[in-house]
Scaffold this motif. Structure first.
Motif, mmCIF file in Angstrom:
data_model
loop_
_atom_site.group_PDB
_atom_site.id
_atom_site.type_symbol
_atom_site.label_atom_id
_atom_site.label_comp_id
_atom_site.label_asym_id
_atom_site.label_seq_id
_atom_site.Cartn_x
_atom_site.Cartn_y
_atom_site.Cartn_z
ATOM 1 N N THR A 1 0.850 1.408 -9.199
ATOM 2 C CA THR A 1 1.925 0.464 -9.503
ATOM 3 C C THR A 1 2.163 -0.525 -8.365
ATOM 4 N N GLN A 2 1.964 -0.091 -7.125
ATOM 5 C CA GLN A 2 2.190 -0.977 -5.991
ATOM 6 C C GLN A 2 0.944 -1.769 -5.596
ATOM 7 N N GLY A 3 -0.231 -1.189 -5.847
ATOM 8 C CA GLY A 3 -1.446 -1.848 -5.386
ATOM 9 C C GLY A 3 -2.526 -2.022 -6.425
ATOM 10 N N HIS A 4 -2.255 -1.710 -7.712
ATOM 11 C CA HIS A 4 -3.275 -1.785 -8.771
ATOM 12 C C HIS A 4 -4.538 -1.019 -8.375
ATOM 13 N N ASN A 5 -4.386 -0.018 -7.499
ATOM 14 C CA ASN A 5 -5.523 0.776 -7.023
ATOM 15 C C ASN A 5 -5.624 2.020 -7.893
ATOM 16 N N LEU A 6 -6.658 2.063 -8.747
ATOM 17 C CA LEU A 6 -6.809 3.149 -9.712
ATOM 18 C C LEU A 6 -7.718 4.263 -9.223
ATOM 19 N N PHE A 7 -8.452 4.035 -8.132
ATOM 20 C CA PHE A 7 -9.495 4.972 -7.726
ATOM 21 C C PHE A 7 -9.299 5.574 -6.337
ATOM 22 N N GLY A 8 -8.198 5.266 -5.696
ATOM 23 C CA GLY A 8 -7.959 5.831 -4.374
ATOM 24 C C GLY A 8 -8.911 5.320 -3.318
ATOM 25 N N ILE A 9 -9.427 4.105 -3.500
ATOM 26 C CA ILE A 9 -10.340 3.547 -2.504
ATOM 27 C C ILE A 9 -9.536 3.074 -1.294
ATOM 28 N N LYS A 10 -9.952 3.547 -0.135
ATOM 29 C CA LYS A 10 -9.235 3.248 1.097
ATOM 30 C C LYS A 10 -9.670 1.907 1.682
ATOM 31 N N GLY A 11 -8.936 1.461 2.692
ATOM 32 C CA GLY A 11 -9.259 0.220 3.389
ATOM 33 C C GLY A 11 -8.323 -0.898 2.960
ATOM 34 N N ASP A 12 -8.866 -2.119 2.890
ATOM 35 C CA ASP A 12 -8.070 -3.259 2.453
ATOM 36 C C ASP A 12 -8.904 -4.143 1.541
ATOM 37 N N TYR A 13 -8.235 -4.940 0.730
ATOM 38 C CA TYR A 13 -8.903 -5.876 -0.176
ATOM 39 C C TYR A 13 -8.449 -7.275 0.196
ATOM 40 N N ASN A 14 -9.355 -8.036 0.788
ATOM 41 C CA ASN A 14 -9.013 -9.370 1.302
ATOM 42 C C ASN A 14 -7.787 -9.317 2.209
ATOM 43 N N GLY A 15 -7.710 -8.256 2.998
ATOM 44 C CA GLY A 15 -6.628 -8.094 3.952
ATOM 45 C C GLY A 15 -5.392 -7.403 3.415
ATOM 46 N N THR B 1 0.317 5.446 -13.529
ATOM 47 C CA THR B 1 1.724 5.649 -13.167
ATOM 48 C C THR B 1 1.924 5.981 -11.698
ATOM 49 N N SER B 2 0.858 6.184 -10.940
ATOM 50 C CA SER B 2 1.002 6.562 -9.538
ATOM 51 C C SER B 2 1.590 5.413 -8.720
ATOM 52 N N THR B 3 2.132 5.761 -7.576
ATOM 53 C CA THR B 3 2.667 4.742 -6.679
ATOM 54 C C THR B 3 1.572 3.775 -6.248
ATOM 55 N N LEU B 4 0.396 4.303 -5.972
ATOM 56 C CA LEU B 4 -0.714 3.453 -5.541
ATOM 57 C C LEU B 4 -1.129 2.485 -6.639
ATOM 58 N N MET C 1 -4.780 12.193 -3.639
ATOM 59 C CA MET C 1 -3.512 11.517 -3.487
ATOM 60 C C MET C 1 -2.385 12.533 -3.332
ATOM 61 N N SER C 2 -1.343 12.201 -2.667
ATOM 62 C CA SER C 2 -0.220 13.105 -2.492
ATOM 63 C C SER C 2 0.506 13.295 -3.800
ATOM 64 N N LYS C 3 0.701 14.556 -4.167
ATOM 65 C CA LYS C 3 1.378 14.835 -5.428
ATOM 66 C C LYS C 3 2.782 14.263 -5.427
ATOM 67 N N LYS C 4 3.430 14.299 -4.269
ATOM 68 C CA LYS C 4 4.808 13.835 -4.184
ATOM 69 C C LYS C 4 4.910 12.361 -4.478
ATOM 70 N N ASN C 5 3.950 11.572 -3.987
ATOM 71 C CA ASN C 5 4.041 10.127 -4.086
ATOM 72 C C ASN C 5 3.254 9.520 -5.217
ATOM 73 N N LEU C 6 2.205 10.178 -5.679
ATOM 74 C CA LEU C 6 1.257 9.481 -6.525
ATOM 75 C C LEU C 6 1.148 10.001 -7.948
ATOM 76 N N LEU C 7 1.958 10.955 -8.360
ATOM 77 C CA LEU C 7 1.791 11.470 -9.702
ATOM 78 C C LEU C 7 3.123 11.907 -10.269
ATOM 79 N N THR C 8 3.336 11.661 -11.536
ATOM 80 C CA THR C 8 4.550 12.152 -12.170
ATOM 81 C C THR C 8 4.474 13.666 -12.272
ATOM 82 N N SER C 9 5.625 14.333 -12.395
ATOM 83 C CA SER C 9 5.660 15.782 -12.284
ATOM 84 C C SER C 9 5.461 16.514 -13.591
#
Length: 333
Positions: free
Chosen positions: A144-158, A139-142, A1-9
Motif C-alpha cells: 500500500t505504501q510502495g506498490h511493492n508486491l514481491f519484497g524486493i529490497k533496495g530502491d527504485y529510481n531512488g 493489503t500489506s504495508t509495503l 515480511m514482518s507479520k506485524k507490519n505487512l499482513l492482515t491478521s
C-alpha cells in the motif's frame, strides 16, 4: 515480511463466490519461532543483487538471493514442523483479505502480471502467487505504501521505504532485520521488476533463475521448485506457491495472450466510464463466439486499464482488460 507490519491478521479462508451485486474494482493503484530468540540488525540494500556466500541453504549448493525478503505468511506456516508440512497453513495465512479485496486485486493485477510475464517469458500464475503470498493480496504495508508486491529490497529510481523483515537460516531459524524496500509508482513496475529479476538473474549469476523460464520448464511446478532456496529461504516456499495457484486457479492466466480471435495490438491504456451507471460492465466471449455479461464484477468509473486486444461483435468494438474480460466501446471515457 514482518507479520506485524505487512499482513492482515485474519486467518479465515475467503471465497471467490459470485454475488448478485457486482463488486466494483479500481485500477489505481507473531508467533515465536521454534529456534532461539530472534536477533535484530539493520541492513541497507542497494539496487544490485548481492553475493552473500554465507546465506547457503543447508544440505544444498543453493545460495539465496539476499535482495528479496520472506513474507510473514511463509514464516507463520513454517514456524513448526507440523505447519511446514501442512499444505493448508499458508492458504489460511494468506487469506486475511476479504473476498472483495481478492477480486479487486486480481482484476487490477492480472493484466499487469500477464504483460510482464509475457515480456520476460515466465509464468503469470507464479508471479501472481508470489504477489499474493508476499503482499497479502495487496493489503500489506509495503504494497500500500510502495506498490511493492514481491519484497524486493533496495530502491527504485531512488525511492524506497524502510521497515523490519524476517529472514530464515538453518542455523538461526527466523531472525529480524531492518531493510530498505523498493517503492514503485504502480503495481506494473513491481511485476516488471520481478520479471526482470527472474529473466536476468542476479549480479553474480545471470542465469540464477533460469529454472523459472518457460522454455526450461514443463509446468509452473518446475518454476516454483526452482524458486525455493533461491528466491526465498523458507523451507515451504514452493508448496506455498503451488497451493495458492491451485486454490485460486491461477493457471487460467498462463499461456499466450489470445482469446477467441481477438486482434493483437501493441498494447495501450484505455479509460473506462459508464455515464449512466455506477460501474462499467465486463463481458466474456465463449469459444463459439457468443458473448455474455459478467455479473459478479465491474470496473470503477473513470479508471485506466491496460488492453492488448480488440474484438468486433454486433457492431461494437470490445477491448480486452483481462484474460477473458472485455469492455465495450460505449464505455470508453
Amino acid at each position: 515480511m514482518s507479520k506485524k507490519n505487512l499482513l492482515t491478521s485474519a486467518l479465515v479462508l475467503g471465497t471467490l463466490a459470485a454475488t448478485a451485486t457486482p463488486s466494483v474494482v479500481s485500477a489505481a493503484t507473531t508467533s515465536d519461532a521454534d529456534s532461539a530468540a530472534p536477533q535484530t540488525s539493520t541492513e541497507q540494500v542497494n539496487n544490485k543483487s548481492q553475493d552473500n556466500s554465507s546465506n547457503v541453504i543447508a544440505g544444498s549448493e543453493k545460495k539465496a538471493d539476499t535482495t528479496v525478503a520472506t513474507s510473514a505468511t511463509v514464516q507463520a506456516a513454517s514456524e513448526s514442523i507440523n505447519n511446514a508440512l501442512n499444505t493448508t497453513a499458508v492458504i489460511q495465512a494468506a487469506t486475511g483479505a476479504t473476498s472483495a479485496q481478492q477480486q479487486a486485486f486480481l482484476a487490477s493485477a492480472v493484466p499487469m502480471a500477464q504483460k510482464a510475464a509475457s515480456q520476460y517469458g515466465v509464468y503469470t500464475s507464479v508471479m501472481l502467487a508470489q504477489a499474493i503470498l508476499e503482499s497479502g493480496w495487496g493489503t500489506s504495508t509495503l504494497a500500500t505504501q510502495g506498490h511493492n508486491l514481491f519484497g524486493i529490497k533496495g530502491d527504485y529510481n531512488g525511492a524506497y521505504v524502510t521497515m523490519p523483515t524476517s529472514e530464515w537460516s538453518a542455523s538461526q531459524g527466523w531472525y529480524t532485520i531492518n531493510a530498505n524496500f523498493r517503492k514503485y509508482p504502480s503495481y506494473y513496475e513491481s511485476f516488471a521488476d520481478n520479471g526482470n529479476k527472474l529473466r536476468n538473474g542476479v549480479a553474480w549469476n545471470s542465469s540464477y533463475y533460469s529454472g523459472t523460464w518457460k522454455e526450461n520448464t514443463s509446468s509452473y511446478k518446475d518454476a516454483t521448485a526452482w524458486l525455493q532456496g533461491r528466491y526465498a529461504t523458507a523451507p515451504n516456499y514452493a508448496s506455498s506457491l503451488n497451493n495458492l495457484i491451485q486454490t485460486y486457479n491461477l493457471t487460467q492466466y498462463d499461456g499466450t495472450a489470445e482469446t477467441n480471435g481477438g486482434a493483437q495490438t501493441n498494447g495501450s491504456t484505455i479509460k473506462v466510464n459508464n455515464a449512466s451507471g455506477n460501474y462499467v460492465k465486463l463481458y466474456a466471449f465463449a469459444s463459439d463466439g457468443s458473448m455474455s455479461t459478467i455479473t459478479n464484477r465491474g470496473l470503477a468509473n473513470k479508471t485506466p486499464w491496460y488492453t492488448d486486444q480488440t474484438k468486433t461483435y454486433n457492431g461494437h468494438t470490445y477491448y480486452r482488460v483481462a484474460t477473458n474480460e472485455w469492455v465495450e466501446d460505449t464505455n470508453l471515457a
